[in-house]
Design a protein around this motif. Structure first.
Motif, PDB file in Angstrom:
ATOM      1  N   TYR A   1      -1.165  10.046   3.758  1.00 38.89           N
ATOM      2  CA  TYR A   1      -0.019   9.148   3.881  1.00 38.89           C
ATOM      3  C   TYR A   1       0.914   9.474   2.724  1.00 38.89           C
ATOM      4  O   TYR A   1       0.532   9.373   1.557  1.00 38.89           O
ATOM      5  CB  TYR A   1      -0.448   7.682   3.818  1.00 38.89           C
ATOM      6  N   THR A   2       2.129   9.900   3.044  1.00 36.96           N
ATOM      7  CA  THR A   2       3.112  10.258   2.033  1.00 36.96           C
ATOM      8  C   THR A   2       4.285   9.300   2.125  1.00 36.96           C
ATOM      9  O   THR A   2       4.782   9.013   3.211  1.00 36.96           O
ATOM     10  CB  THR A   2       3.593  11.716   2.223  1.00 36.96           C
ATOM     11  N   VAL A   3       4.711   8.814   0.967  1.00 32.06           N
ATOM     12  CA  VAL A   3       5.787   7.840   0.914  1.00 32.06           C
ATOM     13  C   VAL A   3       6.566   8.055  -0.384  1.00 32.06           C
ATOM     14  O   VAL A   3       6.025   8.545  -1.369  1.00 32.06           O
ATOM     15  CB  VAL A   3       5.224   6.396   0.992  1.00 32.06           C
ATOM     16  N   SER A   4       7.826   7.678  -0.359  1.00 34.27           N
ATOM     17  CA  SER A   4       8.653   7.718  -1.560  1.00 34.27           C
ATOM     18  C   SER A   4       8.682   6.313  -2.156  1.00 34.27           C
ATOM     19  O   SER A   4       8.984   5.342  -1.458  1.00 34.27           O
ATOM     20  CB  SER A   4      10.074   8.170  -1.213  1.00 34.27           C
ATOM     21  N   VAL A   5       8.328   6.213  -3.436  1.00 32.21           N
ATOM     22  CA  VAL A   5       8.331   4.919  -4.119  1.00 32.21           C
ATOM     23  C   VAL A   5       9.457   4.899  -5.147  1.00 32.21           C
ATOM     24  O   VAL A   5       9.820   5.941  -5.703  1.00 32.21           O
ATOM     25  CB  VAL A   5       6.962   4.615  -4.776  1.00 32.21           C
ATOM     26  N   PRO A   6      10.012   3.721  -5.421  1.00 33.31           N
ATOM     27  CA  PRO A   6      11.122   3.635  -6.364  1.00 33.31           C
ATOM     28  C   PRO A   6      10.659   3.788  -7.820  1.00 33.31           C
ATOM     29  O   PRO A   6       9.472   3.621  -8.121  1.00 33.31           O
ATOM     30  CB  PRO A   6      11.688   2.232  -6.116  1.00 33.31           C
TER      31      PRO A   6
ATOM     32  N   GLN B   1       8.411   6.992 -12.894  1.00 32.49           N
ATOM     33  CA  GLN B   1       9.571   7.806 -12.529  1.00 32.49           C
ATOM     34  C   GLN B   1       9.894   7.719 -11.041  1.00 32.49           C
ATOM     35  O   GLN B   1      10.942   8.187 -10.596  1.00 32.49           O
ATOM     36  CB  GLN B   1       9.376   9.275 -12.952  1.00 32.49           C
ATOM     37  N   GLY B   2       9.010   7.119 -10.249  1.00 39.50           N
ATOM     38  CA  GLY B   2       9.209   7.047  -8.809  1.00 39.50           C
ATOM     39  C   GLY B   2       9.097   8.415  -8.169  1.00 39.50           C
ATOM     40  O   GLY B   2       8.738   9.397  -8.818  1.00 39.50           O
ATOM     41  N   GLY B   3       9.363   8.494  -6.875  1.00 42.23           N
ATOM     42  CA  GLY B   3       9.300   9.761  -6.157  1.00 42.23           C
ATOM     43  C   GLY B   3       8.243   9.739  -5.076  1.00 42.23           C
ATOM     44  O   GLY B   3       7.669   8.695  -4.750  1.00 42.23           O
TER      45      GLY B   3
END
Length: 167
Positions: free
Chosen positions: A146-151, A107-109
């Protein structure tokens, strides 16, 4: 029939504080955590002198497929394409290791990575690398993240790697 049982002082086990002491030294290692929404996934990387960077049967443990959100590693060498929940690596080769980290988040996010249960030699810390964004984050304590938004459709290895050392 009569049965006699006798106990000697040599058979007694002494312990303090309710915890039995052991002569076995714990393995060095970490638990890498990934948090997305209200879900948390974990994978373990451990170190021992008798392990290799390839497959160590009975020590490298495949992950059970449970849900679409998953965190795992692949072997450093002799890639198997298997999602490992536990990977055991050789002791004293920290600075030369790059562990492929797999993330499945269809779902990404947002996803946040942390390290917990860190048992490593003095001055050696887990470092999470995001090769797509060219970011390295040292995870010295459970407070470091480490926080990142993934597709959407994020799946597999290749973007994230775990190494060990000191930035």
């Amino acid at each position: 029939t009569d049965t006699n049982i006798s106990f000697t002082s040599n058979m007694q086990l002494h312990h303090t504080g309710g915890l039995m002491k052991s002569a076995v030294k714990p393995w060095n290692g970490i638990t890498l955590l990934a948090n997305s929404g209200n879900q948390v996934q974990a994978t373990v990387v451990a170190f021992h002198e008798n392990m290799t960077t390839g497959l160590d049967p009975s020590y490298d443990v495949g992950a059970l497929s449970s849900g679409s959100f998953r965190l795992y590693t692949d072997l450093v060498t002799d890639k198997q394409g298997i999602e490992f929940a536990i990977q055991s690596l050789p002791e004293n080769s920290y600075e030369t290791l790059e562990v492929p980290v797999g993330l499945n988040l269809p779902q990404g996010g947002n996803v946040s990575f942390k390290a917990d249960g860190i048992i490593l030699p003095e001055g050696v810390y887990p470092i999470l690398e995001d090769r797509q964004l060219k970011v390295k984050t040292m995870l010295k304590t459970v407070a470091d993240a480490y926080t990142v938004s993934v597709p959407a459709q994020t799946a597999g290895i290749g973007r994230f790697y775990l190494s060990f050392g000191n930035l």
